[in-house]
Design a protein around this motif. Structure first.
Motif, PDB file in Angstrom:
ATOM      1  N   LEU A   1      -4.177  14.039  -4.295  1.00  0.00           N
ATOM      2  CA  LEU A   1      -5.474  13.359  -4.337  1.00  0.00           C
ATOM      3  C   LEU A   1      -6.228  13.565  -5.649  1.00  0.00           C
ATOM      4  N   ARG A   2      -6.041  14.709  -6.260  1.00  0.00           N
ATOM      5  CA  ARG A   2      -6.758  15.041  -7.489  1.00  0.00           C
ATOM      6  C   ARG A   2      -5.775  15.493  -8.563  1.00  0.00           C
ATOM      7  N   PRO A   3      -6.019  15.117  -9.824  1.00  0.00           N
ATOM      8  CA  PRO A   3      -7.102  14.256 -10.306  1.00  0.00           C
ATOM      9  C   PRO A   3      -6.872  12.788  -9.945  1.00  0.00           C
ATOM     10  N   ARG A   4      -7.867  11.970 -10.221  1.00  0.00           N
ATOM     11  CA  ARG A   4      -7.743  10.537  -9.957  1.00  0.00           C
ATOM     12  C   ARG A   4      -6.642   9.936 -10.822  1.00  0.00           C
ATOM     13  N   SER A   5      -6.091   8.847 -10.339  1.00  0.00           N
ATOM     14  CA  SER A   5      -5.066   8.144 -11.119  1.00  0.00           C
ATOM     15  C   SER A   5      -5.663   7.718 -12.458  1.00  0.00           C
TER      16      SER A   5
ATOM     17  N   ASN B   1      -1.756   7.575 -21.339  1.00  0.00           N
ATOM     18  CA  ASN B   1      -1.933   7.557 -22.788  1.00  0.00           C
ATOM     19  C   ASN B   1      -3.351   7.957 -23.202  1.00  0.00           C
ATOM     20  N   CYS B   2      -4.365   7.288 -22.626  1.00  0.00           N
ATOM     21  CA  CYS B   2      -5.754   7.555 -23.029  1.00  0.00           C
ATOM     22  C   CYS B   2      -6.540   8.342 -21.977  1.00  0.00           C
ATOM     23  N   ARG B   3      -5.921   8.619 -20.817  1.00  0.00           N
ATOM     24  CA  ARG B   3      -6.525   9.388 -19.727  1.00  0.00           C
ATOM     25  C   ARG B   3      -7.676   8.648 -19.053  1.00  0.00           C
ATOM     26  N   HIS B   4      -7.768   7.350 -19.246  1.00  0.00           N
ATOM     27  CA  HIS B   4      -8.808   6.562 -18.593  1.00  0.00           C
ATOM     28  C   HIS B   4      -8.596   6.558 -17.090  1.00  0.00           C
ATOM     29  N   SER B   5      -9.615   6.999 -16.322  1.00  0.00           N
ATOM     30  CA  SER B   5      -9.526   7.003 -14.866  1.00  0.00           C
ATOM     31  C   SER B   5      -9.577   5.576 -14.334  1.00  0.00           C
ATOM     32  N   LEU B   6      -8.652   5.250 -13.458  1.00  0.00           N
ATOM     33  CA  LEU B   6      -8.547   3.890 -12.953  1.00  0.00           C
ATOM     34  C   LEU B   6      -9.646   3.605 -11.943  1.00  0.00           C
ATOM     35  N   ARG B   7     -10.328   2.484 -12.136  1.00  0.00           N
ATOM     36  CA  ARG B   7     -11.302   2.031 -11.154  1.00  0.00           C
ATOM     37  C   ARG B   7     -10.568   1.389  -9.977  1.00  0.00           C
ATOM     38  N   VAL B   8     -11.305   1.142  -8.922  1.00  0.00           N
ATOM     39  CA  VAL B   8     -10.693   0.594  -7.705  1.00  0.00           C
ATOM     40  C   VAL B   8      -9.996  -0.723  -8.004  1.00  0.00           C
TER      41      VAL B   8
ATOM     42  N   LEU C   1       0.834  -1.207   0.000  1.00  0.00           N
ATOM     43  CA  LEU C   1       0.000   0.000   0.000  1.00  0.00           C
ATOM     44  C   LEU C   1       0.868   1.255   0.000  1.00  0.00           C
ATOM     45  N   ALA C   2       1.930   1.234   0.816  1.00  0.00           N
ATOM     46  CA  ALA C   2       2.834   2.388   0.855  1.00  0.00           C
ATOM     47  C   ALA C   2       3.528   2.571  -0.488  1.00  0.00           C
ATOM     48  N   GLY C   3       3.902   1.464  -1.129  1.00  0.00           N
ATOM     49  CA  GLY C   3       4.542   1.548  -2.443  1.00  0.00           C
ATOM     50  C   GLY C   3       3.624   2.165  -3.482  1.00  0.00           C
ATOM     51  N   SER C   4       2.338   1.840  -3.403  1.00  0.00           N
ATOM     52  CA  SER C   4       1.375   2.445  -4.325  1.00  0.00           C
ATOM     53  C   SER C   4       1.292   3.951  -4.115  1.00  0.00           C
ATOM     54  N   PHE C   5       1.273   4.367  -2.844  1.00  0.00           N
ATOM     55  CA  PHE C   5       1.237   5.807  -2.557  1.00  0.00           C
ATOM     56  C   PHE C   5       2.543   6.479  -2.975  1.00  0.00           C
TER      57      PHE C   5
ATOM     58  N   GLU D   1      -8.670  -1.644 -10.623  1.00  0.00           N
ATOM     59  CA  GLU D   1      -7.495  -1.447 -11.466  1.00  0.00           C
ATOM     60  C   GLU D   1      -6.348  -0.752 -10.722  1.00  0.00           C
ATOM     61  N   ASN D   2      -6.558  -0.513  -9.445  1.00  0.00           N
ATOM     62  CA  ASN D   2      -5.584   0.256  -8.675  1.00  0.00           C
ATOM     63  C   ASN D   2      -5.137  -0.492  -7.414  1.00  0.00           C
TER      64      ASN D   2
END
Length: 288
Positions: free
Chosen positions: A66-70, A74-81, A24-28, A83-84
């Motif tokens: 925190l913003r914008p969402r991850s 390339n395509c700017r697709h917002s990652l769903r939970v 979790l820390a690595g993701s942050f 996918e993260n």
């Protein structure tokens, strides 16, 4: 049985928890290493416009940790939970964006995996207790500094100063060393590299390192005391020299190419905090 009792009685459970926390820390840290330099650049630009009395630019979208969402770059697709999720999402998606199928950089899962392994190792080394918990926090901070300095050659004060004060506060309870040792460690850590910087500058007229390196060594001194400084300076110098010679041998750098020094300081300091006493003792045994 409470969670604290479970973790204290079962080292494997504590190591597993540290591993998950490390993911979790690595993701942050991935977010931090990507966004913080851009946030600092925006802040510096705003300060420069204020000093030069330049007009404010048009207000853009909010940009912080925190913003914008991850999203996919390339395509700017917002990652769903789903996918993260650290490391697992990369494996489930097979290293590709779910929308445009462009490759996801290996940097993200490797950062998460490295952070998880380091966290599990710290938990194994110290065992359940306050030292392990705070050392995990320092490890994550040093890891983030390594990534940022490697890519941007910046050692952010936003990371360094909280770690410096935290080390001094913790050692007011003698968690890793005495408060006296921590204060002198911070002062001598800063002063030692500051002296080297100015000697080099007076001799060559060039900057040999950045002020962030002084502050980082002060952080390590604040956590481990004066005793960790000689080993940290020696190991970091050897690591930096080895990498520099390697880059020159591979013709990927010139002698004038700046090389970030903070990662070597962080690695050497982390080693000194964990094994400084054993390494120093072994040296004296061999030398005598």
């Amino acid at each position: 049985m409470s969670m604290i009792d479970l973790l204290s009685r079962h080292p494997d459970a504590f190591i597993a928890c540290a591993l998950i926390l490390g993911l979790l820390a690595g993701s942050f840290i991935n977010v931090l290493a990507w966004r913080l330099p851009k946030m600092l650049e925006q802040e510096w630009q705003a300060q420069a416009r204020e000093v030069l009395d330049l007009p404010e630019p048009a207000k853009g979208p909010v940009y912080n940790l925190l913003r914008p969402r991850s999203h996919c770059p390339n395509c700017r697709h917002s990652l769903r939970v789903r996918e993260n999720i650290p490391l697992l999402s990369y494996l489930f998606l097979r290293g590709k964006c779910s929308q445009c199928k462009s490759a996801i950089s290996l940097r993200y899962p490797l950062t998460e995996l490295t952070c998880a392994v380091l966290s599990a190792f710290v938990a194994w080394h110290f065992g359940f207790g306050a030292q392990a918990g705070w050392m995990l926090l320092l490890t994550w901070g040093l890891f983030a500094i390594c990534l940022i300095d490697t890519e941007h050659q910046i050692v952010p004060d936003l990371l360094v100063f909280p770690l410096l004060w935290l080390g001094l506060l913790l050692n007011s309870f003698s968690l890793f060393t005495t408060l006296e040792q921590a204060v002198w460690g911070a002062a001598l850590g800063y002063a030692s590299l500051w002296s080297v910087f100015w000697m080099f500058k007076l001799i060559t007229g060039k900057d040999g390192m950045g002020y962030g390196d002084f502050k980082l060594l002060a952080v390590l001194g604040a956590w481990g005391g004066v005793a960790v400084l000689p080993l940290t300076i020696l190991l970091s110098s050897l690591l930096g020299a080895a990498v520099g010679v390697g880059l020159l041998a591979l013709r990927r750098a010139r002698t004038s190419t700046p090389i970030p020094f903070a990662p070597y300081l962080a690695i050497a300091g982390w080693i000194a905090l964990l094994w400084g006493g054993q390494i120093t003792g072994l040296y004296w045994q061999i030398s005598v």
